[in-house]
Design a protein around this motif. Structure first.
Motif, short mmCIF file in Angstrom:
data_model
loop_
_atom_site.label_atom_id
_atom_site.label_comp_id
_atom_site.label_asym_id
_atom_site.label_seq_id
_atom_site.Cartn_x
_atom_site.Cartn_y
_atom_site.Cartn_z
N LEU A 158 0.82 -0.97 -0.06
CA LEU A 158 0.17 0.04 0.09
C LEU A 158 0.83 1.36 -0.08
O LEU A 158 0.47 2.34 -0.69
N LEU A 159 1.88 1.11 0.75
CA LEU A 159 2.83 2.28 0.74
C LEU A 159 3.58 2.56 -0.64
O LEU A 159 3.72 3.73 -1.20
N SER A 160 3.82 1.44 -1.29
CA SER A 160 4.42 1.59 -2.44
C SER A 160 3.39 2.15 -3.62
O SER A 160 3.63 2.84 -4.40
N ALA A 161 1.90 1.72 -3.54
CA ALA A 161 0.93 2.31 -4.18
C ALA A 161 0.71 3.70 -4.03
O ALA A 161 0.70 4.37 -5.10
N LEU A 176 -8.94 -11.81 5.32
CA LEU A 176 -7.67 -11.67 5.84
C LEU A 176 -7.45 -10.43 6.83
O LEU A 176 -6.54 -10.42 7.46
N TYR A 177 -8.57 -9.55 7.20
CA TYR A 177 -8.51 -8.45 8.03
C TYR A 177 -7.98 -8.95 9.44
O TYR A 177 -7.54 -8.16 10.11
N ASN A 178 -8.60 -9.90 9.95
CA ASN A 178 -8.21 -10.51 11.18
C ASN A 178 -6.90 -11.22 11.35
O ASN A 178 -6.63 -11.51 12.59
N THR A 179 -6.38 -11.67 10.31
CA THR A 179 -5.38 -12.56 10.35
C THR A 179 -3.84 -11.46 10.80
O THR A 179 -3.88 -10.36 10.64
N LYS A 180 -3.12 -12.33 11.60
CA LYS A 180 -2.03 -11.55 12.15
C LYS A 180 -0.50 -11.83 11.73
O LYS A 180 -0.44 -12.94 10.97
N GLY A 181 0.25 -10.95 11.58
CA GLY A 181 1.77 -11.33 11.40
C GLY A 181 2.49 -10.07 11.91
O GLY A 181 2.38 -9.22 12.41
N GLU A 182 3.72 -10.37 11.37
CA GLU A 182 5.04 -9.38 12.09
C GLU A 182 5.02 -8.36 10.91
O GLU A 182 5.38 -8.78 9.86
N VAL A 183 5.34 -7.05 11.46
CA VAL A 183 5.18 -5.86 10.72
C VAL A 183 6.11 -4.83 11.20
O VAL A 183 5.98 -4.57 12.32
N PRO A 184 6.98 -4.54 10.28
CA PRO A 184 8.03 -3.44 10.90
C PRO A 184 7.28 -1.87 11.14
O PRO A 184 6.33 -1.72 10.64
N GLU A 185 7.54 -1.57 12.39
CA GLU A 185 6.96 -0.43 12.86
C GLU A 185 7.36 1.01 11.94
O GLU A 185 6.49 1.79 11.81
N GLU A 186 8.46 0.85 11.29
CA GLU A 186 8.90 2.07 10.36
C GLU A 186 8.42 1.68 8.94
O GLU A 186 7.94 0.62 8.69
N TYR A 188 8.25 1.26 4.97
CA TYR A 188 8.94 0.34 4.14
C TYR A 188 7.91 0.30 2.99
O TYR A 188 6.67 0.38 3.09
N GLN A 189 8.60 -0.13 1.66
CA GLN A 189 7.85 -0.32 0.55
C GLN A 189 8.25 -1.62 -0.09
O GLN A 189 9.43 -1.95 0.20
N ILE A 190 7.47 -2.26 -0.65
CA ILE A 190 7.41 -3.61 -1.28
C ILE A 190 7.28 -3.42 -2.70
O ILE A 190 6.37 -2.97 -3.18
N PRO A 191 8.34 -3.56 -3.45
CA PRO A 191 8.26 -3.16 -5.01
C PRO A 191 7.23 -4.04 -5.70
O PRO A 191 6.98 -5.27 -5.40
N PHE A 192 6.47 -3.42 -6.57
CA PHE A 192 5.76 -4.12 -7.64
C PHE A 192 6.38 -5.02 -8.33
O PHE A 192 7.24 -4.77 -9.00
#
Length: 327
Positions: A158-161, A176-186, A188-192
């Protein structure tokens, strides 16, 4: 790293984008006080105010028409379409305007518009609130499309978008909205255009989109008990599509299963299968298998809906079929 939900990851990305660039604003139905139909934007109004968190009339044409215009004049709108089914009443602003304006003006004008929209079923929401329409937009040059499957990808894509100068659609599967996972607090972008190899394997390549990634992982556990090793590839984005990574996997395994929740005919799986068949035909040891919803409207009845939509058992059966071919 913080462990948060997919919903929280999306909200975190929006908050970071709003803080980083005053040109970013959100618009959509009930996204302010109510926090949106999926509660993704809850709490943003209090920090950013009504000027940047804008409720709209119940008109998708108005939302996307205003968003395209705002983007063309230098702002960076993030529009929410409450259900992806509702794109059907507002195709012109996206397909004929937003997707084409940068090309038609020779790059002198950009349309840095991001559209978020939930998609998918499994909630007994019936035929008009349960569809997966990503293949429609994959067909249109000028639109970038992301389908994040994890909280980590939801924030980074989303930040890349939002940073991209082109019209981008981010489809978020409701389950997927209630699924959990590790996410950096700062930030970051994932390239398309760069897939995620979720799990390496040697017997069959499984390309899974959105919520089907989780079902593929469940299938992998069942198949591992039988001594079958599958490689799971999450494309993350379908436009652009990281076809080279898929081809590399198929060249290793010789077999391919493509899984998505959208119905079978004309789905993204057909395009992936066509490209692999054309570019890696000599490596295939069996016909390509597609796992998808049946070609029918999504019913309200939960038992019928479960029968129509694909899950891990369908992936297991498809893997067995491709391994049994020719025996």
């Amino acid at each position: 790293m913080a462990t948060i939900t997919y919903r929280e990851a999306v909200c975190e990305a929006l908050r970071e984008a709003l803080r980083a660039d005053e040109r970013v604003f959100l618009l959509g139905e009930d996204i302010a006080e109510f926090g949106g139909s999926m509660k993704v934007t809850q709490g943003l109004l209090e920090e950013f105010g009504h000027k940047r968190i804008r409720n709209t009339p119940i008109s998708e044409t108005a939302i996307l028409g205003a968003a395209v215009g705002a983007a063309a004049t230098g702002l960076k709108p993030v529009a929410e379409i409450m259900y992806c089914d509702f794109f059907t009443v507002a195709m012109d602003p996206i397909v004929n305007q937003g997707a084409k304006m940068r090309y038609m003006f020779g790059g002198k004008l950009s349309v840095p518009l991001t559209i978020r929209s939930p998609l998918g079923g499994r909630r007994s929401a019936a035929a008009q609130h349960s569809q997966c329409l990503e293949a429609w937009f994959m067909h249109i040059p000028g639109i970038k499309i992301a389908m994040p499957a994890t909280p980590y990808d939801a924030k980074g894509l989303l930040l890349s978008a939002i940073a991209d100068p082109n019209l981008t659609i981010v489809f978020e599967n409701k389950m997927l909205y209630n699924t959990k996972g590790e996410v950096p607090e700062e930030p970051y972008q994932i390239p398309f255009g760069r897939c995620n190899v979720v799990q390496e394997g040697s017997d069959v390549s499984v390309v899974a989109l959105s919520d089907m990634v989780g079902f593929a992982q469940q299938a992998a556990e069942q198949l591992a008990a039988e001594g079958i090793s599958i490689e799971i590839i999450d494309p993350r984005t379908i436009s652009p599509l990281d076809i080279d990574a898929i081809l590399e996997s198929v060249q290793k395994t010789g077999r391919l299963v493509v899984a998505h929740e959208a119905n079978l005919t004309g789905g993204v799986g057909a395009e992936i299968a066509a490209q692999v068949a054309y570019r890696a035909f000599d490596f295939l040891q069996a016909p390509i298998e597609r796992v998808a919803a049946k070609d029918t409207p999504i019913p309200f009845n939960p038992l019928l809906e479960k029968e129509i939509l694909p899950d891990d058992s369908d992936i297991v059966q498809a893997v067995h079929r491709t391994l049994d071919y020719g025996t």
